[in-house]
Every structure is written in C-alpha cells, then in structure tokens.
Design an enzyme around this catalytic site. Structure first.
Site, PDB file in Angstrom:
ATOM      1  N   LYS A  58      -2.807 -44.382 -58.814  1.00 30.80           N
ATOM      2  CA  LYS A  58      -1.605 -44.425 -58.579  1.00 30.80           C
ATOM      3  C   LYS A  58      -1.256 -45.572 -57.179  1.00 30.80           C
ATOM      4  O   LYS A  58      -0.425 -45.307 -56.724  1.00 30.80           O
ATOM      5  CB  LYS A  58      -0.994 -43.113 -58.370  1.00 30.80           C
ATOM      6  CG  LYS A  58      -1.198 -42.043 -59.386  1.00 30.80           C
ATOM      7  CD  LYS A  58      -0.687 -40.678 -58.911  1.00 30.80           C
ATOM      8  CE  LYS A  58      -0.868 -39.543 -59.951  1.00 30.80           C
ATOM      9  NZ  LYS A  58      -0.335 -38.457 -59.512  1.00 30.80           N
ATOM     10  N   ARG A 259       3.240 -26.436 -60.185  1.00 36.70           N
ATOM     11  CA  ARG A 259       3.597 -27.665 -60.706  1.00 36.70           C
ATOM     12  C   ARG A 259       4.504 -27.275 -61.598  1.00 36.70           C
ATOM     13  O   ARG A 259       4.334 -26.559 -62.823  1.00 36.70           O
ATOM     14  CB  ARG A 259       2.490 -28.538 -61.401  1.00 36.70           C
ATOM     15  CG  ARG A 259       1.526 -29.196 -60.295  1.00 36.70           C
ATOM     16  CD  ARG A 259       0.467 -29.823 -60.872  1.00 36.70           C
ATOM     17  NE  ARG A 259      -0.346 -30.596 -59.965  1.00 36.70           N
ATOM     18  CZ  ARG A 259      -0.181 -31.854 -59.523  1.00 36.70           C
ATOM     19  NH1 ARG A 259       0.824 -32.703 -60.061  1.00 36.70           N
ATOM     20  NH2 ARG A 259      -1.081 -32.330 -58.835  1.00 36.70           N
TER      21      ARG A 259
END
Length: 269
Positions: A58, A259
């Site tokens: 990322k 999450r």
C-alpha cells in the site's frame, strides 16, 4: 483506506505526470507528516529529480536521482491531487511538491506520511511485507504456505500485510465473495477446493479494480473520471442490506476483530 488497486491507480497517474521531472519547490505544513526535520526534508527534495515511481503493497516510492526515496503511505483519509493552487481541493495540504507549473498535493496525512529514506532504510521498512499478489512467484503453493498454521478468520489472513501485501478491508471481502467463501470462515476449516477458489479469485478481483480505478472516488486531477470507478461495481463491500448482484439476497455486515465485513449469506455458505 487505499489498498493495492488504489495505490496502483495513483502510481500510474503519477508516473505519467512526474517521472523524469524535477521537484522545483516543496512545502511541509505538518511536521509529523515527514520523518526528518522540515529544513532537512526541503533541502533533500528541492532540485531533486523523480527518476521513477514504484508501488510496494500500500506504499508508493518516489525514487530520486540523489539516491534517496520518498516513501508514501496514505493511511486512513489520505489522498493526492495534481493541479495548481487555483483548482486544488479546499482542504489542508500537509505536504506540497512543486514540479514547475504543476503541484502534487498530499492531503489528509493525519495518520499517513511521506518519509525520506535511504535505500537501506527503505528495504528494512519493507522487509516484513508479504509477497505481492501479482508476483509470478506467488502461486497456489505460495498461497498455501501463507495459510499454513494460521488461525482465525480467512479475512484476517487476507488483510495481514505480512502474509499478502496490499489487500485490505474492501478487497478481502470482494475476493471472498468471488471465491464463494464466507470471510468469517476459520482458516483451519477451509477445504482444498475453498483454498484453490480463494487463490483463483485474488488476481482477477484486483485486476478488475485497477482497470476501473479502485473504489476511492476522490479525483486525482481536474476532469478525472476514472478514479473511484470500481465503487459502482462493488460486489459486497459497504453494501449492507443491498441485494446481492448474484442472487438478490440482502448483503449482511459483521465485524471481525473490529473490521467491518460484508458477505452474501446465500452465495457464501
């Protein structure tokens, strides 16, 4: 948070605009967004040329002709914009790099950063990252190795950057849906067919997301119509109560280790 497709989209746009270009000026408006004293950062980047831009997981890496590297992680809320002071978003810019008449604005770097690193520092920073999904060496056997001995839900392995680099909350759910596997399923309970289906889904999902510009829809430049295009093609992520595109059943949302997680209870048994 931007994931592999978003960062790959950014990379391709930035290469087009800035590869081979000189940084003629720089501005840092938030000291915590960089890792060295602001005066040292400015001295290192002003006048340097961007020889190339790469993605790792990322992160984006701006390689400079000085041998140094600018390593970017946008984290939650971060994005970039290419333009001028006249057309840039009315948002606080933590860092600004100027390339002649064009500026690259780094916005929302409250958690993200743009670090100035040597090659050794860069390599050490990336040392614990797992394999890239598009690396030819990342085959089914390599995927099986990453699953070996893991406990907990399969989603948590897919988002583990030490296991596979670049996949996050959004695309782990999209991959699980494509594979027909519920993201809450324990790794130890996956049979061989499910493991093969998960591996087979990774590259197609990421490839399609890259083709469509990822799911984060903040434009990168004026007139940008591609970035965020995948947002309109999401299969399950962030679609709670909406009908499944395959069977019509409502998409459900659960939480796994804080999450948010989305799946179709009918298609992902």
């Amino acid at each position: 948070m931007p994931e592999l497709p978003e960062m790959e989209t950014y990379k391709r746009v930035l290469v087009h605009h800035f590869a081979g270009k000189q940084i003629t000026d720089a501005e840092v408006n938030r000291e915590k967004s960089v890792n060295v004293p602001v005066t040292d950062f400015l001295a290192a980047v002003k006048g340097a040329t961007v020889t190339g831009i790469e993605r790792r997981a990322k992160h984006l890496v701006f390689n400079l002709n000085t041998g140094m590297h600018l390593v970017l992680h946008l984290m939650l809320g971060g994005w970039m914009y290419i333009g001028t002071d006249a057309d840039s978003p009315q948002r606080t810019k933590q860092v600004i790099l100027t390339f002649g008449g064009t500026k690259l604005f780094f916005i929302g770097l409250r958690l993200g950063y743009l670090h100035l690193l040597t090659t050794g520092e860069r390599d050490r920073k990336f040392a614990d990252l797992g394999p890239e999904p598009f690396d030819p060496a990342f085959d089914l056997a390599a995927f099986q190795t990453q699953l070996h001995g893991k406990k907990g839900a399969i989603k948590m392995v897919l988002v583990d950057q030490k296991a596979i680099a670049g996949i996050g909350n959004c695309y782990s759910d999209e991959i699980c849906f494509t594979a027909g596997v519920r993201p809450t399923k324990k790794v130890g309970e996956l049979d061989e067919r499910a493991r093969q289906s998960l591996f087979a889904a990774i590259r197609p999902v990421l490839t399609e997301a890259i083709r469509l510009g990822g799911y984060m829809d903040d434009p990168v430049y004026a007139g940008d119509t591609k970035t965020g295009g995948y947002n309109h093609h999401l299969l399950v992520y962030d679609r709670e109560h909406e009908p499944c595109r395959r069977c019509g059943q409502p998409i459900q949302r659960h939480e796994i280790v804080s999450r948010k997680t989305f799946f179709c209870p009918n298609c992902q048994r």
